[in-house]
Design an enzyme around this catalytic site. Structure first.
Site, PDB file in Angstrom:
ATOM      1  N   LYS A 172       0.831  -1.212   0.000  1.00  8.71           N
ATOM      2  CA  LYS A 172       0.000   0.000   0.000  1.00  8.71           C
ATOM      3  C   LYS A 172       0.866   1.263   0.000  1.00  8.71           C
ATOM      4  O   LYS A 172       0.734   2.119   0.883  1.00  8.71           O
ATOM      5  CB  LYS A 172      -0.990  -0.032   1.161  1.00  8.71           C
ATOM      6  CG  LYS A 172      -1.910  -1.257   1.099  1.00  8.71           C
ATOM      7  CD  LYS A 172      -2.982  -1.267   2.158  1.00  8.71           C
ATOM      8  CE  LYS A 172      -3.829  -2.512   2.114  1.00  8.71           C
ATOM      9  NZ  LYS A 172      -3.156  -3.759   2.551  1.00  8.71           N
TER      10      LYS A 172
HETATM   11  O1  LIG Z   1      -9.385  -3.860   1.389  1.00 10.21           O
HETATM   12  C1  LIG Z   1      -8.487  -4.583   1.805  1.00 10.21           C
HETATM   13  C2  LIG Z   1      -7.176  -4.477   1.377  1.00 10.21           C
HETATM   14  C3  LIG Z   1      -6.250  -5.339   1.864  1.00 10.21           C
HETATM   15  N1  LIG Z   1      -6.565  -6.299   2.758  1.00 10.21           N
HETATM   16  C4  LIG Z   1      -5.509  -7.227   3.207  1.00 10.21           C
HETATM   17  O2  LIG Z   1      -5.846  -8.551   2.767  1.00 10.21           O
HETATM   18  C5  LIG Z   1      -5.541  -9.501   3.776  1.00 10.21           C
HETATM   19  C6  LIG Z   1      -6.810 -10.143   4.293  1.00 10.21           C
HETATM   20  O3  LIG Z   1      -6.508 -11.042   5.324  1.00 10.21           O
HETATM   21  P1  LIG Z   1      -7.583 -12.081   5.940  1.00 10.21           P
HETATM   22  O4  LIG Z   1      -6.823 -12.771   7.024  1.00 10.21           O
HETATM   23  O5  LIG Z   1      -7.973 -13.033   4.836  1.00 10.21           O
HETATM   24  O6  LIG Z   1      -8.731 -11.314   6.449  1.00 10.21           O
HETATM   25  C7  LIG Z   1      -4.754  -8.732   4.825  1.00 10.21           C
HETATM   26  O7  LIG Z   1      -3.394  -8.765   4.467  1.00 10.21           O
HETATM   27  C8  LIG Z   1      -5.294  -7.321   4.703  1.00 10.21           C
HETATM   28  O8  LIG Z   1      -4.387  -6.354   5.148  1.00 10.21           O
HETATM   29  C9  LIG Z   1      -7.856  -6.399   3.205  1.00 10.21           C
HETATM   30  O9  LIG Z   1      -8.203  -7.259   4.035  1.00 10.21           O
HETATM   31  N2  LIG Z   1      -8.789  -5.537   2.704  1.00 10.21           N
END
Ligand SMILES: O=c1ccn([C@@H]2O[C@H](COP(=O)(O)O)[C@@H](O)[C@H]2O)c(=O)[nH]1
Length: 271
Positions: free
Chosen positions: A93
């Site tokens: 990001k």
């Molecule tokens: O809108 C967003 C952007 C980034 N993320 C990132 O994706 C993963 C989700 O992790 P989970 O454990 O599957 O919930 C994480 O790295 C977030 O920082 C997001 O969730 N939403």
């Protein structure tokens, strides 16, 4: 990685799964937490166990940066270990004034050879151009994120010369003109599936990186119903639901079982 190769991989495996390596040290199985290269061992085991069921790995850099030099080393070793058949995403990001963004691009496309990086659009065109300048690399711009805070800005109504719309819609419309579906993707949270039909009207061709299934409660079925396009056009990410499916020595087998479940569901949606 070229778009055609990504699509070929997805079709071959009948999977558009991206496994998130959010390998937080204190959530690793106990036997790995105190080992010098515990994160690397963990990631390698997860990659070995899941690589047949996914087409991409997303490293959220926060979990590595938090550990200083050791974390950066673990990130490099992990990127090295991921097979070249899989799209390697740095979920970092980034985005800053142009000359600073150039250094971020160098850091994540050259120094560590990721295929893609997530970028925040808030600082505008000159903050994103340096990433787009790289051939065969992907810039993944935050569109409509999965978190509650998406309502604070992204889902604010704005009035432009042409229309009244959500701020995130304006971001998609504007940023999509700076690149092409060959080098630009957008993040769309799985928890925002109700907006996917609108998103597809603005960017029918682009790939979407969709986090938010699993722990955040998004529905793979809904995302697939409204988000798939003729080239598949989706990479659906799950991190914790896969990598922390098991908490002991069996963690890799448990991760494999969940990754396989996602793949099998995805196979039903791919025609
Ligand atoms: O809108 C967003 C952007 C980034 N993320 C990132 O994706 C993963 C989700 O992790 P989970 O454990 O599957 O919930 C994480 O790295 C977030 O920082 C997001 O969730 N939403």
């Amino acid at each position: 990685m070229h778009r055609n190769i990504l699509i070929e991989q997805i079709r071959q495996k009948k999977s558009y799964l991206c496994v998130g390596l959010d390998s937080e040290l204190n959530k690793l199985p106990a036997h790995l937490q105190h080992q010098k290269d515990g994160i690397i061992q963990f990631n390698k085991a997860i990659i070995d166990a899941t690589k047949d069921f996914c087409v991409s790995y997303k490293i959220n850099t926060a979990f590595y940066e938090a550990l200083g030099t050791k974390g950066w080393e673990a990130m490099e070793a992990t990127v090295d270990y991921i097979p070249d058949t899989h799209l390697k995403i740095a979920d970092a990001k980034r985005g800053d004034i142009g000359n600073t963004s150039s250094q971020y691009a160098k850091a994540f496309f050259e120094t560590i050879p990721f295929d893609a990086i997530t970028v925040a659009p808030y600082m505008g065109e000159d903050s994103i151009r340096p990433f787009l300048a790289y051939e065969n690399k992907w810039t993944i711009v935050l569109g409509l994120t999965s978190n509650k805070g998406a309502a604070d800005f992204e889902l604010q109504r704005i009035r432009t010369a042409e229309a009244e719309q959500y701020l995130y819609q304006n971001v998609l419309q504007t940023v999509s003109k700076w690149g092409t579906p060959q080098n630009l993707m957008f993040v769309t949270g799985a928890t925002q599936a109700s907006e996917l039909a609108n998103i597809r009207k603005i960017i029918p061709e682009h790939f979407l990186l969709v986090p938010g299934v699993g722990f955040q409660g998004g529905s793979l079925e809904e995302v697939s119903k409204y988000g798939l396009n003729d080239d598949i056009g989706l990479l659906v990410n799950a991190s914790r639901a896969i990598i922390f499916a098991g908490a002991d020595e069996n963690f890799a087998a448990e991760a494999q079982a969940i990754a396989k479940q996602y793949q099998q569901e995805m196979a039903l949606y791919i025609s």
